[in-house]
Design a protein around this motif. Structure first.
Motif, PDB file in Angstrom:
ATOM      1  N   ASP A  74      52.600  35.644  25.469  1.00  0.00           N
ATOM      2  CA  ASP A  74      52.991  36.585  26.730  1.00  0.00           C
ATOM      3  C   ASP A  74      54.374  36.804  26.600  1.00  0.00           C
ATOM      4  O   ASP A  74      55.058  37.280  27.559  1.00  0.00           O
ATOM      5  N   THR A  75      55.167  36.138  25.802  1.00  0.00           N
ATOM      6  CA  THR A  75      56.706  36.392  25.842  1.00  0.00           C
ATOM      7  C   THR A  75      56.676  38.175  25.518  1.00  0.00           C
ATOM      8  O   THR A  75      56.308  38.728  24.923  1.00  0.00           O
ATOM      9  N   GLU A  76      57.633  38.574  26.554  1.00  0.00           N
ATOM     10  CA  GLU A  76      57.874  39.815  26.416  1.00  0.00           C
ATOM     11  C   GLU A  76      59.152  40.312  25.643  1.00  0.00           C
ATOM     12  O   GLU A  76      60.319  39.728  25.499  1.00  0.00           O
ATOM     13  N   ARG A 116      61.258  43.877  23.861  1.00  0.00           N
ATOM     14  CA  ARG A 116      61.698  45.251  24.199  1.00  0.00           C
ATOM     15  C   ARG A 116      61.204  46.055  23.068  1.00  0.00           C
ATOM     16  O   ARG A 116      61.106  45.769  21.823  1.00  0.00           O
ATOM     17  N   ARG A 167      60.213  49.889  26.612  1.00  0.00           N
ATOM     18  CA  ARG A 167      59.316  49.276  27.439  1.00  0.00           C
ATOM     19  C   ARG A 167      59.304  47.848  27.077  1.00  0.00           C
ATOM     20  O   ARG A 167      59.638  47.448  25.935  1.00  0.00           O
ATOM     21  N   THR A 168      58.390  46.905  27.483  1.00  0.00           N
ATOM     22  CA  THR A 168      58.240  45.625  27.113  1.00  0.00           C
ATOM     23  C   THR A 168      56.746  45.458  26.761  1.00  0.00           C
ATOM     24  O   THR A 168      55.855  45.913  27.308  1.00  0.00           O
ATOM     25  N   VAL A 169      56.609  44.832  25.537  1.00  0.00           N
ATOM     26  CA  VAL A 169      55.236  44.337  25.037  1.00  0.00           C
ATOM     27  C   VAL A 169      55.254  43.145  24.729  1.00  0.00           C
ATOM     28  O   VAL A 169      56.477  42.194  24.787  1.00  0.00           O
ATOM     29  N   THR A 170      54.028  42.305  24.391  1.00  0.00           N
ATOM     30  CA  THR A 170      54.083  41.013  24.080  1.00  0.00           C
ATOM     31  C   THR A 170      53.867  40.687  22.409  1.00  0.00           C
ATOM     32  O   THR A 170      53.998  41.595  21.853  1.00  0.00           O
TER      33      THR A 170
END
Length: 256
Positions: free
Chosen positions: A107-109, A111, A115-118
């Motif tokens: 679940d580390t975000e 960029r 936006r942010t993804v994992t």
């Protein structure tokens, strides 16, 4: 020959490669008048950028995502050079993704495109691109239909790509200050994909089925519609919506 370490991370790579090899580089495709060679350059740029961004984050030196100008060096290569670059970039992404997924919580975000993804997004996104652009080469063959119908393809398109899928369509719609477009894309036995757009922007989400569907289809067709494509057989989807409503929905779902 694709190494097992690469195909384990990108299982859709082998079917994509075979589809490309069965065609001439200058053959047309279903993707915006792109040739087979254009699709291969696009995929090479995708693999490079996904690996570049994830590698930099993993090293503690995050970078912003570049635009599609990243593809231009590949478009200038010879066919042999492009094939070599494509294989190398996919291998790099598989290595970077495996290392990051081993070292970082899932679940580390990170960029990506504003936006942010994992972390798992990076390999999964190229997998989706390989499936979608293989369809651009082959159309509705069995391999394409089965891959497009996988539940994760819908989930990735809606939850992990989401609003960028609608950006071009929204820009092309003249909704006016009080205008609104809404569509429910339904596959029996699953959540609807609910798409809405108004003067404030657009949204896309999975939602429990409610009321009439705008378009009902099988799961593979719904993914194609989300990405601005249409199946070869129009009998694979149907709608009770009027022509103007369908026109607006199709304009909104214009894809990349």
């Amino acid at each position: 020959m694709i190494p097992a370490a690469v195909s384990d991370v990108l299982p859709e790579l082998v079917p994509f490669v075979r589809a490309v090899q069965e065609r001439r580089p200058d053959d047309g495709t279903w993707c915006e008048a792109w040739t087979v060679r254009d699709v291969l350059a696009h995929q090479t740029g995708n693999a490079e950028e996904l690996a570049r961004v994830l590698r930099a984050f993993h090293a503690g030196e995050p970078v912003e995502t570049r635009g599609f100008e990243r593809e231009e060096p590949y478009r200038r290569m010879s066919d042999a050079q492009l094939w070599e670059a494509f294989a190398a970039r996919c291998a790099e992404l598989a290595e970077v993704a495996a290392g990051a997924e081993s070292d970082l919580p899932p679940d580390t975000e990170v960029r990506w495109t504003g936006r942010t993804v994992t972390v798992p997004f990076f390999a999964e996104h190229l997998r989706e691109e390989l499936i979608l652009h293989r369809w651009d080469l082959t159309g509705d063959d069995r391999t394409a239909r089965e891959a497009l119908a996988e539940p994760w393809m819908t989930s990735h398109s809606v939850r992990l790509v989401g609003r960028p899928l609608l950006a071009r369509g929204v820009a092309g719609l003249d909704l006016g200050p009080g205008g609104r477009a809404e569509a429910r894309l339904r596959v029996p036995g699953t959540d609807d994909v609910l798409v809405t757009a108004d003067a404030g922007g657009a949204s896309i989400a999975l939602a429990p089925p409610e009321g009439p569907a705008t378009i009902e289809s099988d799961a593979a067709v719904r993914v194609l519609l989300l990405w601005g494509r249409r199946p070869a057989d129009p009998g694979r989807w149907h709608s009770t919506a009027g022509p103007e409503e369908l026109r607006r929905v199709r304009a909104l779902l214009s894809g990349y």
